[in-house]
Design an enzyme around this catalytic site. Structure first.
Site, PDB file in Angstrom:
ATOM      1  N   TYR A   1      20.109 -35.130 -10.781  1.00 52.13           N
ATOM      2  CA  TYR A   1      21.061 -36.245 -10.713  1.00 52.13           C
ATOM      3  C   TYR A   1      22.078 -36.160 -11.840  1.00 52.13           C
ATOM      4  O   TYR A   1      21.740 -36.230 -13.027  1.00 52.13           O
ATOM      5  CB  TYR A   1      20.324 -37.583 -10.773  1.00 52.13           C
ATOM      6  CG  TYR A   1      21.185 -38.735 -10.317  1.00 52.13           C
ATOM      7  CD1 TYR A   1      21.312 -39.035  -8.971  1.00 52.13           C
ATOM      8  CD2 TYR A   1      21.898 -39.503 -11.232  1.00 52.13           C
ATOM      9  CE1 TYR A   1      22.111 -40.075  -8.544  1.00 52.13           C
ATOM     10  CE2 TYR A   1      22.702 -40.546 -10.803  1.00 52.13           C
ATOM     11  CZ  TYR A   1      22.797 -40.828  -9.458  1.00 52.13           C
ATOM     12  OH  TYR A   1      23.592 -41.861  -9.041  1.00 52.13           O
TER      13      TYR A   1
ATOM     14  N   TYR B   1      30.408 -38.184  -5.131  1.00 51.31           N
ATOM     15  CA  TYR B   1      29.409 -39.126  -5.636  1.00 51.31           C
ATOM     16  C   TYR B   1      28.920 -39.993  -4.498  1.00 51.31           C
ATOM     17  O   TYR B   1      29.658 -40.835  -3.990  1.00 51.31           O
ATOM     18  CB  TYR B   1      30.000 -40.001  -6.747  1.00 51.31           C
ATOM     19  CG  TYR B   1      28.990 -40.979  -7.299  1.00 51.31           C
ATOM     20  CD1 TYR B   1      28.048 -40.575  -8.235  1.00 51.31           C
ATOM     21  CD2 TYR B   1      28.957 -42.301  -6.865  1.00 51.31           C
ATOM     22  CE1 TYR B   1      27.099 -41.457  -8.722  1.00 51.31           C
ATOM     23  CE2 TYR B   1      28.017 -43.193  -7.361  1.00 51.31           C
ATOM     24  CZ  TYR B   1      27.101 -42.770  -8.291  1.00 51.31           C
ATOM     25  OH  TYR B   1      26.157 -43.644  -8.781  1.00 51.31           O
TER      26      TYR B   1
END
Lengths: 391, 136
Positions: A290, A340
């Site tokens: 992440y 994103y």
């Protein structure tokens, strides 16, 4: 082989295009990503009886998506896990199927992350973090209103304790940008980044500059979880869930009061994750880590055991995260350079690598049999999956 | 306008203290542990009874950031500004986020000694801020 290993699989993945202004509602984006994942799996919406999603007041929930698709699921739920939610959803889907609540689950995240409500701003639609995080008054009044400002506090301390450098953060940004150069769909495709560019970028919040921060994207991504047995009868090669672990340890302000703030949630869940799968960090062939910021990659490499605490900076040097490196990571460009989607795009890229979708191109990780996907929902909140190529 | 706190019954005594230029935290009656953020139980021992105890407000910077681009429009005129996690003396090491003021941005460092001050941002709301303790 652990508990999950023989039972559950990701049977299909899909996404929308990535834009800065979609001109579409989150519901429409969710429908498009769902249709893409359903087509990948060879399913129709009426065969999906579970819907799992996550949002921060900026999306369309599973009930609305199901109705839009013409499905009447047995089970729909929203997870509160921020950026750790993609893996939480897959783990929760497996748990829900195991419990007999449903049999085939669509997991998704849909958002207009650029043209709609942008993270870190508090102006749009009267939104206040206080509505979600009860103690944000102590931060927002002092000028800490964004994730970048929070995680920079931890990054600064990491630099102080371990000598981590700006150039090491930059190495992460450059590597993922290089991967985006291989992915025509990435928002930063065709826009190479040099260390000179990185070091000269506008500062956002020291020690982070512009390229330490992820993109803001309008779009949606989805994956479908079902039993391995069912997945074997579907169109795609199943990717099995070898291990799953989660950690919901507390709020940011709780974390800041701990004796050590440079160990994050992954540190606590990694032993459970690898034990469930019967694997070690050295067995991982491809990773999605992440990357809301360059720094979160670096600290998670330590927390998940790819190097010792404090050595994440040194680890990312020497191209270890490249396609031919020791740990190919965020191979579609990640959230720093592809798009994103609050983590879901990194997860579906790991699935594609394990299926061998890119064989014959310059995007395929050679002999990718074990994949790791991690989520970061704050320093105390994380989830992760170990995925296997053989279904 | 910068964001204003939204005091609630758990946090009101903290803000009331700031209004009187006093830095106050909950301290457990049973085990004498300070806690931040405010809450109904002691995280260390689970006891509910507590006092709101005033502290001197000295401490040192545990970590900090320099905000160069404001994400909330209310802070646009303030950049660059420093927000630190300040580890407070006499409290067993609780840390609170607060602005560091009256100090050049480039002079701030981890382990810098600081002391609390107070800054009224409206008629109702006063915030704690920290300044370097000067060496005499």
């Amino acid at each position: 082989m652990g508990f999950l290993g023989e039972r559950y699989a990701i049977a299909g993945v899909g996404e929308t295009d990535w834009t800065r202004e979609s001109g579409r509602t989150p519901l429409t984006l969710a429908v498009e990503a769902a249709q893409d994942a359903l087509a990948d799996a060879g399913l129709v919406p009426q065969e999906v009886d579970g819907f799992l999603s996550y949002a921060e007041g900026d999306s369309a929930d599973g009930l609305h998506l199901a109705s839009a698709l013409g499905a009447q699921p047995n089970y729909a739920a929203e997870i509160v896990g921020g950026g750790s939610s993609a893996e939480f959803l897959v783990a929760t889907a497996a748990a829900a199927i195991e419990a007999g609540l449903c049999s085939t689950v669509l997991c998704y995240r849909a958002m207009n992350g650029r043209s709609g409500r942008r993270f870190g701003t508090q102006e749009s639609d009267g939104f206040s973090f206080e509505q979600i995080y009860p103690f944000s008054s102590f931060f927002s009044t002092q000028g800490i209103t964004s994730p970048a400002q929070h995680y920079a506090l931890i990054a600064r301390r990491h630099m102080h304790e371990y000598g981590t450098t700006t150039e090491q953060l930059g190495a992460v940004a450059l590597q993922f940008r290089e991967h985006a150069g291989r992915n025509p769909r990435a928002m930063m495709h065709g826009r190479p980044l040099t260390m000179t560019d990185y070091l000269g970028a506008p500062p956002i919040v020291d020690p982070f500059v512009l390229f330490d921060c992820c993109l803001e994207t309008d779009g949606a991504a989805a994956c479908i979880v079902t039993s391995v047995d069912r997945a074997r009868d579907l169109r795609q090669t199943p990717v099995s869930v070898l291990g799953a672990a989660t950690r919901s340890g507390g709020s940011n302000v709780y974390h800041y009061g701990l004796p050590v703030i440079t160990e994050a949630a992954g540190h606590h869940l990694a032993p459970r994750l690898f034990e469930m799968a019967g694997l070690r960090p050295g067995d991982v062939d491809v990773a999605g880590i992440y990357d809301c910021f360059t720094f979160t990659v670096l600290i998670q490499l330590e927390d998940y055991g790819f190097c010792e605490k404090g050595e994440g900076g040194a680890f990312v040097e020497d191209n270890r995260l490249s396609l031919g490196g020791a740990l190919p990571c965020n191979t579609a460009g990640g959230q720093l350079s592809e798009a994103y989607t609050h983590g879901m795009n990194n997860l579906i890229e790991v699935v594609r690598q394990l299926r061998g979708d890119y064989v014959g191109t310059h995007r395929q990780v050679a002999e990718a049999e074990v994949g790791l996907s991690t989520g970061w929902g704050g320093p105390e909140v994380a989830s992760a999956l170990l995925l296997g190529a053989r279904g | 306008m910068t964001p204003r706190p939204l005091p609630n019954p758990d946090t009101q005594p903290f803000w009331d203290g700031c209004d009187r230029h006093e830095l106050r935290f909950q301290r457990c009656d049973a085990c004498e542990t300070f806690r931040f953020y405010p809450g109904p139980l002691c995280p260390s021992c689970g006891a509910a009874d507590h006092q709101w105890q005033r502290v001197k407000g000295t401490g040192e910077i545990y970590s900090y950031v320099v905000v160069r681009r404001a994400m909330s429009s209310g802070f646009a005129a303030e950049v660059p500004y420093v927000v630190a996690l300040v580890e407070l003396d006499e409290t067993g090491g609780i840390r609170i986020p607060a602005r560091v003021v009256d100090c050049p941005v480039a002079d701030v460092f981890i382990e810098m000694a600081v002391e609390v001050g107070f800054e009224a941002v409206s008629d109702e709301i006063t915030l704690p801020v920290f300044t370097p303790i000067t060496q005499d």
